[in-house]
Scaffold this active site. Sequence first.
Site, PDB file in Angstrom:
ATOM      1  CG  ASP A  39      -8.648   1.207   9.341  1.00 32.09           C
ATOM      2  OD1 ASP A  39      -9.364   1.650  10.098  1.00 32.09           O
ATOM      3  OD2 ASP A  39      -9.170   0.724   8.316  1.00 32.09           O
TER       4      ASP A  39
ATOM      5  CG  ASP B  96      -1.937   1.853   2.862  1.00 31.83           C
ATOM      6  OD1 ASP B  96      -1.424   1.642   4.048  1.00 31.83           O
ATOM      7  OD2 ASP B  96      -2.288   1.201   1.956  1.00 31.83           O
TER       8      ASP B  96
ATOM      9  NE  ARG C  27      -1.775  -2.729  -4.277  1.00 27.09           N
ATOM     10  CZ  ARG C  27      -2.042  -2.896  -2.824  1.00 27.09           C
ATOM     11  NH1 ARG C  27      -1.948  -1.504  -2.307  1.00 27.09           N
ATOM     12  NH2 ARG C  27      -2.304  -4.011  -2.236  1.00 27.09           N
TER      13      ARG C  27
ATOM     14  N   GLY D   9       0.873  -1.343  -0.118  1.00 26.47           N
ATOM     15  CA  GLY D   9      -0.013  -0.039  -0.016  1.00 26.47           C
ATOM     16  C   GLY D   9       0.812   1.082  -0.127  1.00 26.47           C
TER      17      GLY D   9
END
Length: 222
Positions: A135, A132, A198, A76
């Site tokens: 979370d 990236d 992506r 990511g």
Amino acid sequence: MGKAKGEGCCGVVCFCLHFVPSRPITPISHILPMLNDVDRILFHEQTILSRLDALAAEITEAYRDKELTVIAVLNGSLIFAADLLRRIPLPLKLDCLSVASYHGGTESSGMVTFKQLSVPDIAGRHVLVIDDILDSGRTLHAICGRLRGEAQPASVRICVLLRKLIARAQELEADFVGFDIGSEFVVGYGLDYQERYRNLPFVGVLKREVFEASLAPEPARS
């Protein structure tokens, strides 16, 4: 630590007109099919690159005169890390870790899988982990814990493109943040859903029907 607020956009026309022509612009033709799956754009390419200029300046100041190793979390962070590191005028070492926690879904599964048997040699070095998105915190918590436990770095800090403003499964904070977002599921600029999207040049919210349809059970066959 500086942050930038998100910006909204409802369609392709806004996406096209937003960019400043003095910067290289990703041709829109090759991403048109994927645009149909995006509900709205949160951060345009130009906005991301401008924020990276400021983020790189923060990191450069923090690590001046230090032995720095950057560890990019694959897959990511690949695009984010490449663009960010070219803006940091410091001698540094670069390594990568391949880790999975979403396993094709839209939420962290709770299971963090390391795809390497060993961690990089970072003993005595200052480490910046680039990912990236922050979370649930599970992935970065597992990475930082393993680095500290197995490799004896001088320090470990975290840089993320996106930070979700939600309650986390693990207590963890990023030291350098590109943008804050809500609980939406986002794709683009390295972020994916089932390894797609992506290569979108922006960060956008994936339409719910896209991932709900793919997660729905197949109808019974006679």
